[in-house]
Write an enzyme that holds these catalytic residues in place. Structure first.
Site, PDB file in Angstrom:
ATOM      1  N   ASP A 366       0.814  -1.219   0.000  1.00 34.23           N
ATOM      2  CA  ASP A 366       0.000   0.000   0.000  1.00 34.23           C
ATOM      3  C   ASP A 366       0.852   1.276   0.000  1.00 34.23           C
ATOM      4  O   ASP A 366       1.909   1.323   0.634  1.00 34.23           O
ATOM      5  CB  ASP A 366      -0.851  -0.053   1.286  1.00 34.23           C
ATOM      6  CG  ASP A 366      -2.012   0.897   1.257  1.00 34.23           C
ATOM      7  OD1 ASP A 366      -2.090   1.700   0.321  1.00 34.23           O
ATOM      8  OD2 ASP A 366      -2.842   0.825   2.183  1.00 34.23           O
ATOM      9  N   LYS A 476      -1.362  -8.131  -5.584  1.00 31.87           N
ATOM     10  CA  LYS A 476      -2.081  -8.434  -4.339  1.00 31.87           C
ATOM     11  C   LYS A 476      -3.367  -7.614  -4.384  1.00 31.87           C
ATOM     12  O   LYS A 476      -3.322  -6.382  -4.364  1.00 31.87           O
ATOM     13  CB  LYS A 476      -1.219  -8.047  -3.141  1.00 31.87           C
ATOM     14  CG  LYS A 476      -1.881  -8.278  -1.787  1.00 31.87           C
ATOM     15  CD  LYS A 476      -0.882  -7.990  -0.678  1.00 31.87           C
ATOM     16  CE  LYS A 476      -1.489  -8.009   0.705  1.00 31.87           C
ATOM     17  NZ  LYS A 476      -0.526  -7.568   1.726  1.00 31.87           N
ATOM     18  N   TRP A 477      -4.503  -8.306  -4.483  1.00 27.22           N
ATOM     19  CA  TRP A 477      -5.812  -7.643  -4.675  1.00 27.22           C
ATOM     20  C   TRP A 477      -6.507  -7.580  -3.312  1.00 27.22           C
ATOM     21  O   TRP A 477      -7.056  -8.566  -2.850  1.00 27.22           O
ATOM     22  CB  TRP A 477      -6.636  -8.454  -5.668  1.00 27.22           C
ATOM     23  CG  TRP A 477      -7.952  -7.833  -6.035  1.00 27.22           C
ATOM     24  CD1 TRP A 477      -9.069  -7.772  -5.260  1.00 27.22           C
ATOM     25  CD2 TRP A 477      -8.272  -7.212  -7.281  1.00 27.22           C
ATOM     26  NE1 TRP A 477     -10.076  -7.129  -5.937  1.00 27.22           N
ATOM     27  CE2 TRP A 477      -9.623  -6.785  -7.189  1.00 27.22           C
ATOM     28  CE3 TRP A 477      -7.580  -6.968  -8.461  1.00 27.22           C
ATOM     29  CZ2 TRP A 477     -10.270  -6.142  -8.230  1.00 27.22           C
ATOM     30  CZ3 TRP A 477      -8.236  -6.335  -9.503  1.00 27.22           C
ATOM     31  CH2 TRP A 477      -9.565  -5.918  -9.380  1.00 27.22           C
ATOM     32  N   ASP A 478      -6.465  -6.419  -2.709  1.00 26.42           N
ATOM     33  CA  ASP A 478      -6.951  -6.282  -1.338  1.00 26.42           C
ATOM     34  C   ASP A 478      -8.388  -5.758  -1.305  1.00 26.42           C
ATOM     35  O   ASP A 478      -8.889  -5.177  -2.286  1.00 26.42           O
ATOM     36  CB  ASP A 478      -6.014  -5.327  -0.585  1.00 26.42           C
ATOM     37  CG  ASP A 478      -5.913  -5.656   0.895  1.00 26.42           C
ATOM     38  OD1 ASP A 478      -6.803  -6.341   1.416  1.00 26.42           O
ATOM     39  OD2 ASP A 478      -4.942  -5.205   1.531  1.00 26.42           O
ATOM     40  N   ASP A 548      -3.750 -11.126   8.479  1.00 25.14           N
ATOM     41  CA  ASP A 548      -2.806 -10.062   8.824  1.00 25.14           C
ATOM     42  C   ASP A 548      -2.004 -10.432  10.053  1.00 25.14           C
ATOM     43  O   ASP A 548      -1.102  -9.699  10.446  1.00 25.14           O
ATOM     44  CB  ASP A 548      -3.551  -8.743   9.073  1.00 25.14           C
ATOM     45  CG  ASP A 548      -3.832  -8.011   7.773  1.00 25.14           C
ATOM     46  OD1 ASP A 548      -3.277  -8.421   6.738  1.00 25.14           O
ATOM     47  OD2 ASP A 548      -4.604  -7.039   7.792  1.00 25.14           O
TER      48      ASP A 548
END
Ligand code: GLA
Length: 727
Positions: A366, A476-478, A548
């Protein structure tokens, strides 16, 4: 595989080891008859079920005094004699809500068609697969409900989905579950499901079934951290290795309901499908509705046997694309290393060390786009922030590529930040919203309205532009919040209850388009960790960031629970720094490595801050991963010590060719003067001789399975890996 007996009107769906039977009774009632061990010969109705009326049950016309309330139904509806939870419910134009579905015909075909626009279990050339479509009709309203079944013989799996075609006047579907099965002797069974919350996902729960209804569901637009779209029903005495277990998994990433209702006569109705809470779907004349697909697995080899069937199915007939069959990347992700405070210099320093220890890929997480220095702003503005990356993504990717490594990137495309975001200034109506109501923020963001085609098209183009702008080989598809105030300006009032269902179809279109457009990019899904770890997502993206929580001990619980349904090949698992950022625990690097190794392995820490000694250990772990990844990802998993109920966690993997066996064992908590402990391996050939790499000794499979390997543990967090090679 699928047979129909004209005389008895019974269907039998056979896999290698199981049979599933139902039949048409008295001209139209579809009754469930049997699911379990394979039956070599088909019987007659009365041989499967007890036909008996119970006092006070309403009697169905045409059922000869019998009542559907005490019968086992194949696809139950409400409003007639069956007083239990329906699988299907609708409201007609005249306000009546009593669908009367009766059998009208069937078709048996070879193979299986894919579900349009939705994830599904697929077949490949050479698979033994047959499909059955049953047509049920409500004659009064000309409503047609098609029950679709497919039998995957070698996988011991049956899939089910439902399509509704309205040929009559307008009506509204209130519930349309994907599968419902009425089974006998519910009192002998437990209900098991995977629950948790953020950073504590998928802990198994198991309770005896009681008279009444037990469900798990999600109501906020995602399959979720709190519950998982997978339910199973082990017999009370079924354990990891023995006993009967029924299970249902849903290929759907939106809200779902799954559970069981046991009636007063011990019949358990097990079910799974799109959550009917707050759901409604209007069908005009000529319109169609499609339910997601459910997969059904029965095993008499305990929970472990059931898990291995789910693992194989998921690996081979749910996951797709180039990365399905090849070993994927060992990676370094910068999130826990830098959070938002990365610079090109920091990333380059991490990449230098990553190269030294043999990692394949660096992921920039991010913060690389729009205005994004924390999680308050920027989502939706998918253009690179040149202040942070002066040479752009292309420049950074080249830097990484120069080191012989690949480059990957984080996105959260389904979201929009109401503050500090150009997209929101231009299109505030693109967020899900209800006019006149203030939107609830989650992590300071709103959810884009993916029930709209224009929003989906924007996402496809925005992500494509970035992927075309640099050599990006992993995404990475969050997705980091649940939906609230769900409404869409594009749909009329009466269709607002469709938004969450249509959102998923929009998302699936986006994912189908992007994964087809970029077949060489490895996609990993994520939702604040494991908030959308489901079979639907795995159809598009073959791995999911499990949680996480990167603490080794917490991960033992999470990965153990996840493995009840999902294979290790689908679990993103990284080594992170100590004290751990989520729980402050300090565990040895060796244990952190051993816990992460069987998953999709990587590091999530500042490699540039590691000591030489730590780097040597990290390098060793990468080498082990490269050597044994195939055993973890294509082999069979046998769980041994259950971390949820003991101070230990252990498991062994047996490679597909049965030649290599890897055992992991971890001590979570030790005690002084502790008891003697042996780890007994599973799934080996008793007569075969296995050589242990660590101690050079030879063992027969029988020894390893019956005597086991002794533990001489003295400390918390001791962790070992043993390799056994068949001679
Ligand atoms: C979510 C993910 C994390 C990380 C952050 C970035 O929480 O689960 O892995 O990507 O978002 O904001």
């Amino acid at each position: 595989m699928i047979s129909f007996n004209e005389n008895t009107q019974i269907f039998q769906l056979d896999t290698k080891k199981t049979s599933y039977c139902f039949g048409v009774y008295n001209d139209g009632f579809l009754m469930h008859l049997y699911w379990g061990e394979k039956l070599p010969v088909m019987g007659e109705f009365e041989q499967y079920i007890l036909v008996q009326t119970k006092a006070l049950s309403p009697q169905d016309n045409g059922l000869g005094g019998w009542s559907t309330n005490v019968a086992r139904m194949e696809y139950p509806t409400h409003g007639g004699a069956d007083l239990r939870r329906p699988a299907f419910q609708c409201t007609f134009d005249d306000g009546s809500a009593v669908p009367r579905l009766r059998y009208a015909g069937h078709k048996i075909t070879d193979g299986k068609a894919v579900l349009n626009g939705m994830p599904c279990v697929y077949s490949e050339d050479g698979d033994k697969v047959q499909s059955l479509e049953i047509e049920l009709v409500d004659k009064r309203k000309d409503l047609h409900v098609f029950l679709n079944y497919s039998v995957f013989e070698d996988y011991d799996v049956i899939t089910r989905s439902v399509r509704v075609e309205n040929k009559g006047p307008k009506c509204k579907i209130d519930a349309c579950l994907s599968a419902s099965v009425d089974l006998p002797e519910g009192r002998d069974f437990d209900f098991m499901h995977l629950d948790g919350c953020w950073a504590r996902e998928r802990h198994p729960q198991r309770t005896p079934i009681f008279c009444g209804t037990q469900t798990v569901d999600m109501k906020n637009g995602a399959s979720g951290h709190y519950h998982n779209p997978f339910v199973c029903f082990p017999e009370h005495n079924a354990d990891e290795d023995h006993g009967r277990v029924y299970s249902l998994g849903l290929l759907w990433s939106g809200e779902f309901v799954g559970g069981v209702q046991m009636d007063s006569y011990d019949t358990m109705r097990v079910f799974i499908g799109v959550n009917d809470f707050g759901f409604g779907y209007t069908l005009e004349t000529g319109e169609t509705f499609q339910s997601p697909e459910a997969a059904l697995i029965y095993s008499n080899n305990g929970i472990g046997g059931m898990s291995r069937l789910w693992h194989k199915l998921t690996r081979e007939r749910i996951c797709r694309g180039k990365f399905r069959d090849i070993e994927r990347y060992a990676l370094i992700n910068n999130w826990e290393a830098t959070y938002f405070n990365f610079t090109v210099e920091k990333l380059s320093a991490i990449a230098d060390r990553a190269k030294d220890i043999g990692l394949d890929l660096l992921v920039l997480d991010d913060g690389w786009f729009g205005i994004r220095n924390d999680d308050h702003t920027g989502l939706g503005d998918w253009f690179v922030n040149r202040e942070k990356l002066p040479e752009g993504l292309d420049g950074l990717a080249s830097e990484i590529n120069k080191r012989g490594m690949k480059f990957g990137l984080w996105f959260e495309p389904e979201m929009i930040s109401p503050k500090g975001c150009q997209l929101y200034e231009k299109h505030p109506d693109w967020a899900l919203h209800i006019n006149g109501l203030e939107g609830t923020l989650g992590r300071f963001q709103l959810t884009l309205d993916l029930s709209r085609d224009d929003v989906c098209d924007y996402i496809i183009e925005a992500v494509s532009n970035i992927l075309n702008s640099a050599n990006i080989e992993y995404v990475k598809w969050d997705m980091n919040r649940y939906m609230t105030e769900v409404g869409s300006d594009k749909l009329p009032q009466e269709r607002q209850c469709e938004v969450k269902y249509r959102y998923m179809l929009g998302l699936y279109r986006v994912l189908e388009t992007l994964t087809a457009r970029f077949p060489n990019v490895l996609f990993e899904s994520c939702a604040s960790g494991g908030g959308r770890f489901d079979l639907g997502m795995l159809y598009y993206m073959p791995q999911t960031w499990s949680s996480d929580d990167t603490d080794a001990v917490e991960r033992l619980y999470i990965q153990h629970g996840t493995s009840i349904c999902y294979p290790y090949s689908s679990m993103g698992a990284h080594v992170s720094v100590c004290p751990n950022h989520q729980v402050g625990r300090v565990t040895p690097l060796k244990m952190r490595g051993n816990v992460a190794l069987p998953g999709q392995f990587g590091f999530e820490l500042d490699l540039a801050k590691m000591t030489e000694e730590e780097l040597t250990e990290a390098k060793r772990q990468v080498e082990v991963y490269k050597e044994f990844g195939e055993v973890f990802h294509r082999g069979d998993l046998y769980r041994i010590d259950d971390p949820m109920t003991s101070d230990f966690a252990s498991m062994n993997f047996v490679s597909e060719d049965k030649k290599r066996v890897v055992l992991f064992r971890h001590v979570i908590a030790t005690h002084p003067s502790c008891r003697f402990k042996y780890t007994k391996l599973k799934g080996l050939e008793p007569e075969a001789i296995y050589v242990c790499r660590e101690n050079g000794k030879q063992y027969s499979g029988a020894m390893l399975m019956n005597i086991g390997i002794a533990w001489n543990h003295k400390r918390d967090y001791e962790s070992e890996m043993f390799v056994f090679e068949k001679k």
